[in-house]
Design an enzyme around this catalytic site. Structure first.
Site, PDB file in Angstrom:
ATOM      1  N   ASN A 209       1.317  -1.129  -0.007  1.00 55.64           N
ATOM      2  CA  ASN A 209       0.466   0.161   0.108  1.00 55.64           C
ATOM      3  C   ASN A 209       0.823   1.302  -0.086  1.00 55.64           C
ATOM      4  OD1 ASN A 209       0.492   0.496   2.729  1.00 55.64           O
ATOM      5  ND2 ASN A 209      -0.518  -1.453   2.720  1.00 55.64           N
ATOM      6  N   ARG A 210       0.188   2.834  -0.052  1.00 56.21           N
ATOM      7  CA  ARG A 210       0.957   3.401   0.019  1.00 56.21           C
ATOM      8  C   ARG A 210       1.173   4.213   0.507  1.00 56.21           C
ATOM      9  NH1 ARG A 210      -0.456   5.434  -5.520  1.00 56.21           N
ATOM     10  NH2 ARG A 210      -1.853   4.402  -6.610  1.00 56.21           N
TER      11      ARG A 210
END
Ligand SMILES: Cc1cc2nc3c(=O)[nH]c(=O)nc-3n(C[C@H](O)[C@H](O)[C@H](O)COP(=O)(O)O)c2cc1C
Length: 400
Positions: A209-210
């Site tokens: 994920n970011r």
């Protein structure tokens, strides 16, 4: 407005040269710095360097410029005193109130916050005499930063290394900004998770994920600057380790869960800022998954990861432990946040809106902190550090 006045005490350790970088950071960010080295420190870095970099005179003894009474005046006028590196000897003198040079006199006359960044060989750090001196200084309100683990003088490695000067600067900045002499999280142990988990598909690919880890690191840095012992469980982050913080690196959600469960029994508060994957691939391919001519790829089947926040909230490792969750939402942010707070059973939930270009990786954040008591604390758009301060204010209220 007058520049904040900082006294940089430097004692006689091999890490004295790193204090030049700290001095630079302080002067370049608008502080008036008076360097007070010990006589031993001048064996490592000369008075000319301290004087030229600070733009101020440098003495080690109380006998220079006596008409200005520097042994009293320097401490009295300081907004912050930071001693970096602090030797075992200087810690001992400070703990016992000795005043045989300009630095030790300054430490007795200062009524502002005092930060010590000790650096020495592991044996000296672990010696009961040093540990008792550190405990005495902390009890009296000084912030003593835990040394880092790493390369020491010569070939030795262990605990006792001076943290990165940039990170000591961050502690000083936060302590000055708070402007209180007593660190309010002193004696508390807090666990913070940060970063984003990665769930491997094969040896080269993962589902991730970011999350950059910046919010979790800001929470860890801020808690350490407020006197807490901090364990930072960091998922795949390359950010520099905050000064005085014990960093536990992890990769997957399962590893993060294990690290949290290991650390939680000793923690007064657990703040789960990491972005933990809800799902992981059901299977891990031992070799790289290859393209096959004329064939569509196999679908990826996912299984649920453990819900760490719900688990530690339902089964508290200690009575009175405060648990804080984060909810990253893309829509219906507050309604989803309230439902999540109920579902997870934590005490506080920091709700923020995320998106491809929002929050993740950014230096800024804005959020609402929901409490089980019905409270809602809005934190306006600003540095992640500001949100971190609010979270610790709310945690400190609940701990007391
Ligand atoms: C090469 C060398 C390196 C030293 N490094 C350290 C150190 O990192 N930490 C420490 O506590 N003492 C260290 N010492 C010992 C101190 O210099 C010594 O205890 C001295 O009395 C400290 O005086 P001060 O606290 O007034 O600066 C070192 C000594 C030498 C010769």
């Amino acid at each position: 407005m007058d520049k904040p006045k900082v006294v940089l005490g430097v004692s006689g350790g091999i890490a004295a040269y790193k204090a030049c970088e700290l001095l630079r950071r302080l002067t370049e960010s608008g502080h008036e710095v008076r360097v007070v080295p010990t006589a031993s420190a001048l064996h490592f870095v000369g008075a000319a360097t301290w004087s030229a970099l600070s733009g101020n005179p440098v003495s080690t003894e109380v006998w220079d410029d006596v008409h200005e009474v520097p042994h009293v005046r320097i401490g009295q006028h300081a907004d912050l005193v930071v001693v970096a590196p602090a030797t075992a000897d200087t810690l001992a003198k400070a703990a016992h109130g000795l005043a045989d040079d300009l630095l030790t006199n300054t430490l007795l006359t200062a009524r502002c916050p005092v930060v010590f960044a000790p650096a020495m060989h592991t044996e000296m750090w672990e010696h009961p005499a040093t540990q008792e001196n550190v405990a005495t200084l902390r009890r009296r309100g000084a912030l003593v930063i835990e040394p880092a683990v790493g390369r020491l003088t010569g070939v030795d490695t262990g605990k006792g290394r001076l943290p990165d000067p940039g990170e000591i600067f961050e502690v000083c900045r936060r302590v000055l900004a708070r402007g209180v002499t007593e660190p309010d999280l002193r004696g508390r142990h807090v666990v913070v998770s940060a970063g984003g988990t990665r769930e491997p598909l094969d040896p080269v690919r993962f589902l991730g994920n970011r999350s950059s880890g910046k919010q979790g690191y800001a929470l860890a840095r801020t808690a350490a600057a407020r006197g807490a012992r901090v364990t930072l469980i960091a998922a795949n982050s390359t950010l520099p380790a905050p000064a005085g913080v014990d960093v536990v690196p992890v990769g997957t959600a399962v590893q993060l869960r294990e690290a949290v469960l290991r650390a939680a029994p000793e923690a007064d508060a657990v703040v789960m800022a990491a972005a933990v994957a809800d799902f992981r691939p059901a299977a891990y391919a031992a070799g790289k998954i290859k393209k096959k001519d004329g064939q569509e790829p196999e679908p990826i089947t996912l299984v649920r990861n453990p819900d760490i926040l719900a688990e530690i909230s339902a089964d508290r490792a200690r009575p009175g432990q405060v648990i804080v969750g984060f909810a990253a939402e893309t829509d219906d942010v507050l309604a989803n946040g309230r439902a999540k707070l109920k579902r997870k059973g934590c005490d506080l939930l920091v709700v923020n809106e995320v998106g491809e270009l929002k929050t993740f990786g950014s230096e800024e954040n804005e959020a609402v902190v929901l409490g089980t008591d019905g409270s809602e604390t809005a934190v306006a758009h600003g540095p992640k550090e500001a949100l971190a301060e609010t979270v610790w204010d709310l945690v400190a209220e609940r701990l007391s």
